[in-house]
Design a protein around this motif. Sequence first.
Motif, PDB file in Angstrom:
ATOM      1  N   GLU A 121       0.954  -1.231   0.182  1.00 52.27           N
ATOM      2  CA  GLU A 121      -0.048  -0.013   0.059  1.00 52.27           C
ATOM      3  C   GLU A 121       0.705   1.448  -0.037  1.00 52.27           C
TER       4      GLU A 121
ATOM      5  N   PRO B 265       0.872  19.435  -3.941  1.00 57.75           N
ATOM      6  CA  PRO B 265       0.652  18.729  -2.725  1.00 57.75           C
ATOM      7  C   PRO B 265      -0.114  17.648  -3.029  1.00 57.75           C
ATOM      8  N   LEU B 266      -1.178  17.554  -3.837  1.00 58.04           N
ATOM      9  CA  LEU B 266      -2.017  16.348  -4.139  1.00 58.04           C
ATOM     10  C   LEU B 266      -1.105  15.276  -5.017  1.00 58.04           C
TER      11      LEU B 266
ATOM     12  N   THR C  27       2.785   7.614   2.999  1.00 55.39           N
ATOM     13  CA  THR C  27       1.599   7.855   2.479  1.00 55.39           C
ATOM     14  C   THR C  27       1.929   8.388   0.909  1.00 55.39           C
TER      15      THR C  27
ATOM     16  N   ARG D 116       0.439  10.091  -2.594  1.00 53.92           N
ATOM     17  CA  ARG D 116      -0.815  10.852  -3.195  1.00 53.92           C
ATOM     18  C   ARG D 116      -0.625  10.795  -4.689  1.00 53.92           C
ATOM     19  N   PHE D 117      -1.760  10.615  -5.217  1.00 54.44           N
ATOM     20  CA  PHE D 117      -1.524  10.737  -6.993  1.00 54.44           C
ATOM     21  C   PHE D 117      -3.022  11.428  -7.428  1.00 54.44           C
ATOM     22  N   GLY D 118      -3.491  12.601  -6.803  1.00 52.23           N
ATOM     23  CA  GLY D 118      -4.252  13.315  -7.214  1.00 52.23           C
ATOM     24  C   GLY D 118      -5.543  13.850  -6.374  1.00 52.23           C
ATOM     25  N   ALA D 119      -6.172  14.534  -6.539  1.00 55.34           N
ATOM     26  CA  ALA D 119      -7.430  14.890  -5.646  1.00 55.34           C
ATOM     27  C   ALA D 119      -8.131  13.687  -5.448  1.00 55.34           C
ATOM     28  N   GLY D 120      -8.433  13.424  -3.962  1.00 51.71           N
ATOM     29  CA  GLY D 120      -9.162  12.295  -3.802  1.00 51.71           C
ATOM     30  C   GLY D 120      -8.422  10.948  -3.897  1.00 51.71           C
ATOM     31  N   ARG D 121      -7.370  10.853  -3.983  1.00 51.31           N
ATOM     32  CA  ARG D 121      -6.362   9.651  -4.414  1.00 51.31           C
ATOM     33  C   ARG D 121      -5.154   9.395  -3.595  1.00 51.31           C
ATOM     34  N   SER D 122      -5.306   8.559  -2.829  1.00 49.35           N
ATOM     35  CA  SER D 122      -4.102   8.377  -1.865  1.00 49.35           C
ATOM     36  C   SER D 122      -4.215   6.997  -1.242  1.00 49.35           C
ATOM     37  N   THR D 123      -2.881   6.491  -0.806  1.00 52.36           N
ATOM     38  CA  THR D 123      -2.913   5.396  -0.062  1.00 52.36           C
ATOM     39  C   THR D 123      -1.844   5.139   0.912  1.00 52.36           C
ATOM     40  N   SER D 124      -2.033   4.462   2.195  1.00 57.53           N
ATOM     41  CA  SER D 124      -1.057   4.601   3.117  1.00 57.53           C
ATOM     42  C   SER D 124      -0.599   3.552   3.397  1.00 57.53           C
TER      43      SER D 124
END
Lengths: 439, 278
Positions: B5, B246-247, B265, B267-275
């Motif tokens: 993840e 930052p996104l 963490t 981040r790969f765009g607005a509303g897209r993240s995984t930790s």
Amino acid sequence: MLNPAMDQDRVHHLVMRQGTSPKKAVLPAWSRPDKELPVVALEVEWVRFSTLNHRTKSEQMRIITQRGIPDLFTADPLGSQAQAEQFGILKGQEGFEAIKEDLLERGQQEPAVVTAEGVLINGNRRSAALRSLYVDDGVKSGRYVNCLVLPVDATAAELVDLETELQIAREFKEEYTWVNEALLIEELFNREGKDWKKVASRMHKPIGDVRTQFEKLQQLHQLVELSNGTRHHADFVDNESAFTELSAYVRNKSGEEAASVRSAYFLGILTGVNYRDLRKLRRSDASSLVRTEIASNVALAPLLGQQTPEESDGLDILDDVLGEKEPSANGDLNGILSFFASQGGQSEAELGGSKVSLPELMSSVGSAVDVAADEASAQQQDGKAVTAPVGFVTEAITKVAKAAKALPKARSLDGWKEEEYKAKIAELKEAFAALEAEA
Amino acid sequence: MAAEEAAPCRHRGTPPEEVIARVAEIIRAVSQDSDYLYKRGVSAEEFDLALPAAIEKIRGSRSASNNDRKDFLLGIFRHMQVWGAIESFQVPKYGDDTVYRLRVPSVGDVAIIQKGCPDGKHSSVAWEVPDWAVESYLWWVCPSTKGDPGWHVSAGVKRLRREFFSNRPDTLDGIIFHSDLCGSDLRPCPKKLRSVQIEGVDVPPPCIWTMPERAASSDLNWSGERTRRFPAVLLSAFGVRSEEAPLFTGNVGFRTGSREGTIITSRFGAGRSTSSRS
């Protein structure tokens, strides 16, 4: 035991592949007592389609007529011609493209079932779809199909039984999931004058079991209602464990704590979080932890600015479902839940001025819920650390008192070792002095 | 929360672990089959002795060489220069550590330390931040499909954590995981819509994470509080606007004390993240 009717090269190949695979899974429909079978990733071009599949009978008859070969599918069913024709039939069936799309998006969810020589007993269409993805479309993820492998001595009768059981299981799954059973219990409960004894008797189950199903269903009703028509009861068949644990936890909790845990659970269920992880969020500040995690992630924080139900005329159902809360209540997840509820089956959502893929957004929120659950777990460890010294000292006091009580009798018995006892007392004093020095 | 993840993508179509184990078993079986080896003109003893060198030879001919990695990065730096994200870049001389010096307008000189896959001492421990660098990044050019990208990143960060809390004087500003495999069929990229053409190939924006700064705190960059300037510069060459940067910038966070842990963490765009938290 070898089955001489099988292609021994293929059997041997599959045996060798199983040798290195530690994975096993249960196949409930398998008739033998040991239902645990090895799971092996097989190359999709290696597995063979079953030509005895009754779902392709009419298409086979048409091909036999067109080619003028009466024994096309029976003379050498695993041969290249029969297999190519069978692959063509499977590819031409209705819904094939939809299966491909689903496999492309979600991957293979359940293993197929193959005989010891790699003939598909179950999962022919999915394997054909994976093969088509790999061979026709060049999609690398279609290269392997996960399969449960039946024993080499499985008899023809057992294979027929298995096919029948799998068919029944499919039908049973559609008709009698836990959701359907709970709906039936609810109907009986209302029809039998809310008398649990009668409901339990009609269902041939203990009262506790039918009540549990009923309570789970009440939670599910709330989530479905909350989704504003975008989700249905049947969508949550695979979430039984989460609903079981949620309903058991909120049973005797205050309204505020129940609402907090419920909204964290609902968000977790909607975004695909495993119920084992959600367990860590069974605490009064559950929704606050999730909210904090989302707020601290710049990619997700705009979700918190979504319209809350208090501000929305059409979504006041959230108040009924999750209980009324102050609009600014810390840890309130209503805005996010209403945001997902309002998407109405869209593939994209508007977030902070950008178009976002809804499945990706949900997966990202799921990851944030996961982190919040881990945070809860870490805090719980902290809590244990805080109380540990007092707990250990309390335990020591109890044991010292027990030793004092047992001492007179022990001294009167043969074999008592006074020197050993005195050495232990000296050790205890040293440990106590060290403890006092820490203070 | 699995190590996979830590990055937003997964490898596809690579042989499963059991097949790799089977191949290892086959090699072991061959090494014990003296008749088979003898017929091919090799004694069993010779086979054992020559095996490590033979594997090394196969690896050498199949995996990306240092020059391949260098070519890949040079392609990106040339693109950044044409785009105007950097003024110039200096290529390390043969024999030196592979550290590139990028002149970034209104930022200064940024060091890019080129490394292979993170799961190795050489790739995650043997580095040195140059004294001229205003910001320094470890760039893992890792084409291995042995594990998913997140697994590699997580393994590298585990080693970097030990370095971070060691006595060494230097620290990194960030890490980058990006190679020519990114965006291909084998490593599909969720940022592919942001790809740019570099020397005829569609290249998606790199995965970049800020690293924590040493400080007297138990929470170090846990939620990505530390901001650096180079991530926005790098991403700008892929059409990511500064306000969006930052996104697309992840963070590595360390926690000490009773709640010791590491978080990665992406981040790969607005509303897209995984930790991934460990």
